[in-house]
Motif scaffolding. Sequence first.
Motif, mmCIF file in Angstrom:
data_model
loop_
_atom_site.group_PDB
_atom_site.id
_atom_site.type_symbol
_atom_site.label_atom_id
_atom_site.label_comp_id
_atom_site.label_asym_id
_atom_site.label_seq_id
_atom_site.Cartn_x
_atom_site.Cartn_y
_atom_site.Cartn_z
ATOM 1 N N PHE A 132 1.333 3.836 -3.204
ATOM 2 C CA PHE A 132 0.863 5.214 -3.041
ATOM 3 C C PHE A 132 1.991 6.196 -3.379
ATOM 4 N N LEU B 60 -3.171 3.069 -5.194
ATOM 5 C CA LEU B 60 -3.517 2.547 -3.875
ATOM 6 C C LEU B 60 -4.425 1.327 -3.974
ATOM 7 N N PHE B 61 -5.379 1.384 -4.882
ATOM 8 C CA PHE B 61 -6.275 0.237 -5.068
ATOM 9 C C PHE B 61 -5.490 -0.995 -5.508
ATOM 10 N N ALA C 183 -2.333 8.445 -7.532
ATOM 11 C CA ALA C 183 -2.126 7.947 -6.162
ATOM 12 C C ALA C 183 -3.319 7.087 -5.749
ATOM 13 N N SER C 184 -4.526 7.580 -6.067
ATOM 14 C CA SER C 184 -5.738 6.839 -5.705
ATOM 15 C C SER C 184 -5.809 5.492 -6.442
ATOM 16 N N VAL D 5 0.842 -1.206 0.000
ATOM 17 C CA VAL D 5 0.000 0.000 0.000
ATOM 18 C C VAL D 5 0.873 1.250 0.000
ATOM 19 N N LEU E 267 -3.561 -2.364 -2.639
ATOM 20 C CA LEU E 267 -4.362 -3.071 -1.635
ATOM 21 C C LEU E 267 -4.773 -4.455 -2.122
#
Lengths: 278, 174
Positions: free
Chosen positions: B57, B78-79, B74-75, B53, B82
């Motif tokens: 990011f 991040l997915f 970044a968003s 993560v 994860l």
Amino acid sequence: MGSVLQFIKTYLHLILFVVLQILSFILIVNFHVYHKTLFFNTSNAFFASITEYSNAYKSYFQLKSSNSQLVKENLVLRKLLKENYYIQPNDTFFVSDTLFKQRYKYIAAQVVGNTTDNPNNYLTINRGKESGIQIGMGVFSPLGIVGIVEDVSDNFALVMSVLHSKAVVSPKIQELNLSQGKIKWEERNPDYVFLSGINRYEKVAKGQKVVTSPYSTNFPENLPIGTVVDVKEVDGSFLRAKVKLSANFSQLREVYVVKDLFKQELNYFDNKIKEDNQ
Amino acid sequence: MRELLKYSLILVYCFFVQLVFLENVHSFFWFQPFIILFFLLYMPYTLNKWQSVLIFFSVGIFLDTLLNSHGIHASASLFIGLFRPYFLNPSLFNAPARGDEKSIWLNKAGNKFKFAYLSIFILFYQFWVLLLETLGKNFFSIFLPTWILSSVFTLVLILLSEELLFRTFNRKDS
């Protein structure tokens, strides 16, 4: 403490993900003009709808106090109505220096007992002798007339409902300005009464409003009784009209009791007439 | 140390290709490929969840700084950071390495898995970036074709980059 640390350790990646995702969205909203506008418009609309719901929710719980406040206000306004005053005929004499003399006063009450499915129905209201209630006073709701006080105790009064086989009310057909006949409850339906004794040549029709007559000894003139829904000719010379009552008898709550300040004087003349006819 | 150098080189390569070539492609054509996925998807499968993560990011935010996209990459990264560890079952990669599998761990699980893994994450990344950029406007006329074309082009670029970089590493290893 140990379990909290264990929780953080287990879900560290999820916590990090949520925090960093929020950070990303803050960056997106702050640095993109279109996203910023959209976000603030949406959030404004969202919070406005929440405020609206919360206000509606709060006002629901304030209904009782608002209602009693409105009843008080209505009482004050009703006291100012023209029908409550007797017009002193000024072409004959002046008794005092006022043109209008008050005839009716009203006492607000709440219905604490009510029947609608018996052959003779009654209501009980939470005002009695101590509030100035007397036998024979008229009772009406904001929608229309309800009945006449039949008996009084110190704190309560029994009201003979319009839905009573012996209840008789003097009506007036508003559109024709015709005060004729009488209102009686005949069928056992709490929504309808019958207007009988009207001359067959009168133009009584469906949809006409029936109100209290100026000859009524219990009610002020022009209080709503109901609306004509059907007219039939009976006995060859009279009309019989079916009238839908304005007041909803199964949902009566707030009512007003009418105090006629001239009642004693009028009764004196009524008794004279009765004696003369006996 | 050697691994660190290898991934650093891949990262530099990705940023270089993205800034010098792909940004210009985006200016002239409808599609918008992101070669940074090559770096993200080929990161070692041994990374644990929180490391994944955090690293993803950081890469995303760095790319945002270079592309002036402020949080969008970044968003999306991040997915990927994860969900990627949930997708990669270490037992798939326990088999002994043969040939180029020494430097490309992904090949150990077979081509079927490799294409599924690459396609799913590429499609998701492209979809999320496009969605955040356009907020889904003109979905059928612009969004959908751009999304499909960009994803296909990214997949092709990743496979070409794999050929170009990992074969080079392999030759050096042997």
